[in-house]
Design an enzyme around this catalytic site. Structure first.
Site, PDB file in Angstrom:
ATOM      1  N   GLY A 118      -9.874   3.052  -0.186  1.00  0.00           N
ATOM      2  CA  GLY A 118     -10.788   3.863  -0.981  1.00  0.00           C
ATOM      3  C   GLY A 118     -10.279   4.195  -2.358  1.00  0.00           C
ATOM      4  CD  GLU A 119      -7.876   7.320  -1.340  1.00  0.00           C
ATOM      5  OE1 GLU A 119      -7.512   6.269  -0.756  1.00  0.00           O
ATOM      6  OE2 GLU A 119      -8.366   8.280  -0.730  1.00  0.00           O
ATOM      7  N   PRO A 120      -7.420   3.027  -4.280  1.00  0.00           N
ATOM      8  CG  PRO A 120      -5.681   1.821  -3.286  1.00  0.00           C
ATOM      9  CD  PRO A 120      -6.765   2.822  -2.982  1.00  0.00           C
TER      10      PRO A 120
END
Length: 159
Positions: free
Chosen positions: A85-87
């Site tokens: 999700g974050e990258p």
């Protein structure tokens, strides 16, 4: 290995588009000296998708290929899972830098030299002002006439 590859691919696509929107569309406007029509002072005007633009279906690239790495172990996570999700959220900012390169090329075509500032989000208004076309140059000249000490006018936002 992924626990559910289709969910991971959906997470990656969604996070990328969210990051793209954050760096190109989603402008936060709050009450200050430039926005006196918002009351009381310090109030955030753009509190949700009703007051600012978020990416829609038409903002998704026509060709958007996502692949997961295979046979890569992560011994520190459950079932070798990896963050999905974050990258890709941050990868969405690559759209901002592609726009900045396009502006640089447009300015070069018009023989406009020197530094220019492009703040996030790269809204259509900021892009046009940075490109230095005829209409944006006329707008800049009007600002310079009103404010004589305006050496290097920089658009602040979409208002």
């Amino acid at each position: 290995a992924s626990i559910n590859p289709m969910i991971d691919i959906g997470q990656i696509e969604g996070a990328f588009i969210q990051g793209m929107g954050w760096s190109t569309l989603e402008e936060v406007i709050y009450s200050d000296n430039d926005h006196k029509w918002i009351r009381p002072a310090g109030t955030v005007f753009t509190r949700g998708p009703g007051t600012y633009k978020i990416p829609g279906f038409n903002d998704v690239p026509e060709m958007f290929n996502v692949e997961l790495m295979s046979n890569v172990d992560n011994p520190f996570a459950v079932h070798s899972s990896k963050a999905v999700g974050e990258p890709p959220f941050f990868l969405g900012t690559t759209v901002f830098y592609a726009i900045k390169d396009a502006i640089k090329a447009a300015r070069k075509d018009r023989d406009i030299q020197g530094y220019y500032e492009l703040r996030m989000p790269a809204t259509s208004e900021r892009i046009r002002m940075a490109c230095g076309d005829v209409i944006s140059q006329d707008s800049i000249e009007i600002v310079r006439e009103v404010n004589n000490d305006c050496e290097n006018f920089q658009p602040k936002g979409s208002f």
